[in-house]
Scaffold this active site. Structure first.
Site, PDB file in Angstrom:
ATOM      1  N   ASP A 230       0.863  -1.179   0.000  1.00 54.36           N
ATOM      2  CA  ASP A 230       0.000   0.000   0.000  1.00 54.36           C
ATOM      3  C   ASP A 230       0.908   1.239   0.000  1.00 54.36           C
ATOM      4  O   ASP A 230       2.129   1.142   0.143  1.00 54.36           O
ATOM      5  CB  ASP A 230      -0.982  -0.009   1.169  1.00 54.36           C
ATOM      6  CG  ASP A 230      -2.207   0.867   0.849  1.00 54.36           C
ATOM      7  OD1 ASP A 230      -2.155   1.643  -0.121  1.00 54.36           O
ATOM      8  OD2 ASP A 230      -3.208   0.789   1.575  1.00 54.36           O
TER       9      ASP A 230
HETATM   10  C1  BGC Z   1      -4.998   3.321   0.035  1.00 54.33           C
HETATM   11  C2  BGC Z   1      -5.209   2.298  -1.064  1.00 54.33           C
HETATM   12  C3  BGC Z   1      -5.070   2.960  -2.400  1.00 54.33           C
HETATM   13  C4  BGC Z   1      -3.711   3.609  -2.490  1.00 54.33           C
HETATM   14  C5  BGC Z   1      -3.444   4.253  -3.822  1.00 54.33           C
HETATM   15  C6  BGC Z   1      -3.725   4.113  -0.175  1.00 54.33           C
HETATM   16  O1  BGC Z   1      -3.646   5.182   0.704  1.00 54.33           O
HETATM   17  O2  BGC Z   1      -4.982   2.656   1.277  1.00 54.33           O
HETATM   18  O3  BGC Z   1      -6.471   1.710  -0.927  1.00 54.33           O
HETATM   19  O4  BGC Z   1      -5.245   1.996  -3.418  1.00 54.33           O
HETATM   20  O5  BGC Z   1      -3.614   4.589  -1.488  1.00 54.33           O
HETATM   21  O6  BGC Z   1      -4.217   5.372  -4.015  1.00 54.33           O
END
Ligand code: BGC
Length: 761
Positions: A295
């Site tokens: 993530d």
């Molecule tokens: C979130 C994810 C997301 C990623 C990219 C993160 O902060 O937890 O769900 O896909 O950002 O935007």
């Protein structure tokens, strides 16, 4: 009723037969041809180029996480030309993706195409209901159709890969991200996971109307302590296996191309560094062949978690654990080559990660034509497709849950009379788009007021008064929401409109950005002056219909007690107003069912139907598992939702009272429409395993079926249960069914059920 959580040795014949169609549609991610092309390419790559494939940067077009610690946009784009970037997120549009792709293909030594990822969570341009809302439809075809439209639009805008579906089981409505998933139940969650993966990916990743999907956040993210985003998770292996993992396993079985790990620690190990989750379960037990992306910055966060002293150590922990791609930490690109050169990390681990990443690029057809998804003319055509709005309206009205309808106040008449439309969300064209709205334009939703005006006849008077404004946060991740408005100056006009009207529709709830990432709340009641406004309006006119909009279950005790009709309309997307009007005026008879429990009080959380019995189940006695100031029961249970007609379900009839392991049991109930309109009921099947090697939930959903029944008509619904459907992660650490007695329930919600018993031999 789902056979996909099982190893083959535990499958009954019936369950195996049920599994076959799913296997036939799931695409294998490997093929001999692709593997040999990867071999050839890997053989030509330097260590730096390999590590580059494992590096993902965000563009600065749409920031969905904290700003990077270092690196300007210019530096990042230069690194693409040096072969040091494998993927970009948040590069938006056919033009921009084409330009970035040119850097990779024309400038880098090997010309390996970039992979473009984006959060297409509930639509790209045409916005669908927030995923929790869609889950309330319990309509797998509609959910698949929604994901397909999203994929079609995203793929036309240069996106190859969506960071969806979000599969986190959530039993805490304080957690803002409950809005992104399918709610509290692993069975419903698994069915929806499969539908969404199919919708996004279809049967061919290289088709122009599909994108690679991403099962996230792996794992346990929804179990954050106190419902506070990113907080500690500490759950047992039982809960992990029986509750959290089933939707992820279902996605893997459906051929999902990628997984994203999660920010949280689980049992003392951050998921990003978890060998158990990534290597042992996902890539080992499940044989997953796609790749795992971290993530946003989660590899770097291993330092804050306190398991890595520096970024190099964080990189080592993550790659060893099986995190293949680094989103936004710069840990791999900065440190992995040196770690390999010093012998701290085996190069084979890097090769394996790169193989997985290249596999998906081959599957998407990027090596055949890296620009295939970046065609501005197609983008223009696809993004203005009116048919997509029609699909969005259909899914939106199916997602609506009728919570209360005393005295048959609904549906409303379209002809004649006066309707007052009141409340801070009544004319709001933005809130229904919710958080994670892709490229849905600001203020582009059909408001409730517009929907009502478009539906009624010319002889109906529609009055509008906002009553108050709701200051409910913004998209900007840096700004905290403020709810402290105290302006009552709009109250008199609202009360006056209510007085003049035959019926009042009051739109209340939450703004677009009160749910979503980083949007946890301790108080999940109506914010600001909304309750007060409702009370004033209710004094002026008793015929009140509340349209509740929110990305989470809300705590609404006064409303539930004092208002005759409540329509739970989530945040329904681009076509919200039309969809709600379809329900208000009876053009669509509601059939949505809650995918998450509505508590009476936030103090009851976590509150979910599939709880354990405890050694002292609640009675009137004080020494039982209960509160002294409130019942244990929720306000509205999981699976609950009314219709404009009424249904009666018969007690379940079983084909036998004993079941041998290889056999299937049939459970039939007769559904009678006892009202005056045609309607659809979602008939639900639950079981309880009365004695197990570990404690078992008091009820577990095992099947559901939507049946449309005409007034006065009766229809039989038959479910088939096999031993495989009764399997769970036992005390012995096996996934299997244990012989013994079971209770089986059929019903219209998790609360309103009739039961029978059988024995598994
Ligand atoms: C979130 C994810 C997301 C990623 C990219 C993160 O902060 O937890 O769900 O896909 O950002 O935007």
């Amino acid at each position: 009723m789902k056979a996909t959580d099982l190893t083959l040795s535990h499958l009954s014949l019936a369950a195996l037969a049920a599994l076959l169609p799913a296997l036939a549609t799931a695409q294998s991610l490997t093929s001999p041809e692709i593997e040999s092309r990867i071999d050839e390419l890997l053989g030509r790559m330097t260590l730096e180029e390999k590590v580059g494939q494992m590096n993902q940067y965000a563009s600065f077009q749409d920031m969905t996480g904290p700003a990077p610690e270092e690196g300007s946009a210019r530096e990042r784009y230069e690194q693409i030309g040096q072969g040091l970037v494998g993927s970009m997120l948040n590069v938006l549009g056919a033009e921009a993706t084409r330009r970035a792709q040119e850097l990779a293909v024309e400038k880098s030594r090997l010309g390996i195409p970039l992979l473009f990822g984006y959060d297409v969570i509930h639509g790209y341009r045409t916005i669908f209901p927030v995923p929790l809302g869609e889950a309330a439809s319990w309509d797998l075809e509609a959910i698949e159709a929604s994901a397909r439209v999203a994929a079609t639009e995203a793929a036309a805008a240069g996106v190859h890969w969506t960071f969806a579906p979000m599969l986190d089981i959530a039993r805490d409505a304080r957690w803002g991200r409950i809005m992104e998933g399918a709610g509290e139940d692993p069975y419903l969650g698994s069915m929806i996971a499969t539908a969404r993966v199919r919708g996004f990916q279809g049967t061919d990743l290289s088709a122009l109307d599909t994108v690679a999907a991403c099962a996230k956040h792996y794992a346990g993210y929804g179990f954050a302590e106190g419902g506070r985003d990113y907080n500690t998770v500490d759950i047992s292996e039982q809960t992990l296996r029986n509750v959290v993992l089933p939707p992820f396993h279902a996605a893997a079985e459906a051929g999902v191309a990628t997984f994203m790990n999660s920010f949280n620690e689980i049992g003392g190990v951050p998921a990003t560094a978890s060998v158990h989750l990534q290597r042992e379960i996902l890539k080992g037990e499940w044989g997953f062949e796609g790749f795992v992306v971290s993530d946003w910055g989660s590899i770097g966060e291993l330092r804050a978690h306190g398991v890595a002293a520096d970024l190099s150590e964080a990189a080592r922990l993550a790659v060893v654990a099986g995190s293949d791609m680094d989103m936004e930490s710069g840990a791999y690109v900065g440190h992995l080559a040196a770690l390999v050169e010093s012998g701290a990390v085996e190069e084979a681990l890097v090769d394996e990660a790169v193989r997985r990443i290249l596999r998906i690029k081959f599957r998407l057809g990027l090596f055949d034509d890296p620009y295939r998804y970046s065609d501005p003319e197609r983008e223009e055509r696809v993004l203005s497709n009116e048919a997509h709005r029609a699909t969005a309206r259909d899914v939106a009205r199916k997602s609506i849950v009728l919570l209360k309808n005393e005295g048959g106040l609904l549906p409303l008449r379209k002809q004649g009379g006066t309707i007052a439309v009141i409340g801070p969300l009544a004319a709001d064209k933005d809130a229904p788009l919710g958080s994670w709205r892709g490229q849905g334009a600001v203020d582009s939703a059909v408001s409730l007021l517009e929907g009502i005006r478009a539906a009624v006849g010319t002889d109906t008077r529609v009055l509008h008064a906002e009553g108050m404004t709701l200051i409910a946060g913004t998209r900007d991740f840096g700004v905290a929401p403020v709810f402290a408005e105290d302006d009552r100056s709009g109250f008199p006009a609202a009360v006056e409109a209510a007085r003049q009207a035959d019926v009042v529709v009051v739109a209340l709830g939450e703004g677009a950005f009160q749910t979503g990432e980083g949007r946890s709340q301790v108080d999940i009641g109506l914010k600001g002056l909304q309750d007060e406004l409702l009370r004033e309006v209710r004094k002026a006119n008793r015929n009140v219909v509340v349209v509740l909009m929110a990305g989470r279950p809300l705590v609404i005790p006064w409303m539930a007690e004092n208002v005759p009709a409540i329509v739970n309309a989530w945040l329904l997307g681009s076509e919200a107003g039309h969809a709600i009007a379809d329900v208000l005026f009876g053009d669509h008879n509601p059939s949505g069912k809650l995918p998450a429990t509505f508590p009476r009080h936030a103090g009851q959380i976590p509150l979910y139907y599939a709880h354990k019995n405890t050694g002292r189940p609640a009675t009137d006695s004080v020494f039982t598992s209960r509160y002294i100031d409130m019942p244990n029961e929720p306000l509205y249970p999981f699976g609950f939702g009314l219709s404009y007609t009424t249904f009666e379900l018969s007690a379940p009839r079983l084909s036998a009272t004993e079941m041998n392991p290889g056999e299937a049991l049939e459970i039939t109930t007769t559904v009678k429409n006892t009202g005056t309109r045609s309607g659809a009921e979602v008939v639900q099947l639950y079981v309880r395993d009365l004695v197990g090697s570990v404690t078992r939930p008091v009820k577990e959903l095992k099947g559901f079926e939507r049946v449309t029944v005409a007034p006065g008509e009766s229809k039989d619904v038959t479910f088939t249960l096999s031993a495989a459907d009764l399997a769970f992660y036992t005390a012995a650490g096996e996934w299997e069914a244990e012989p013994g007695d079971f209770q089986v329930f059929v019903g219209s919600s998790s609360r309103d059920v009739k039961d029978a018993r059988f024995t598994l031999k």
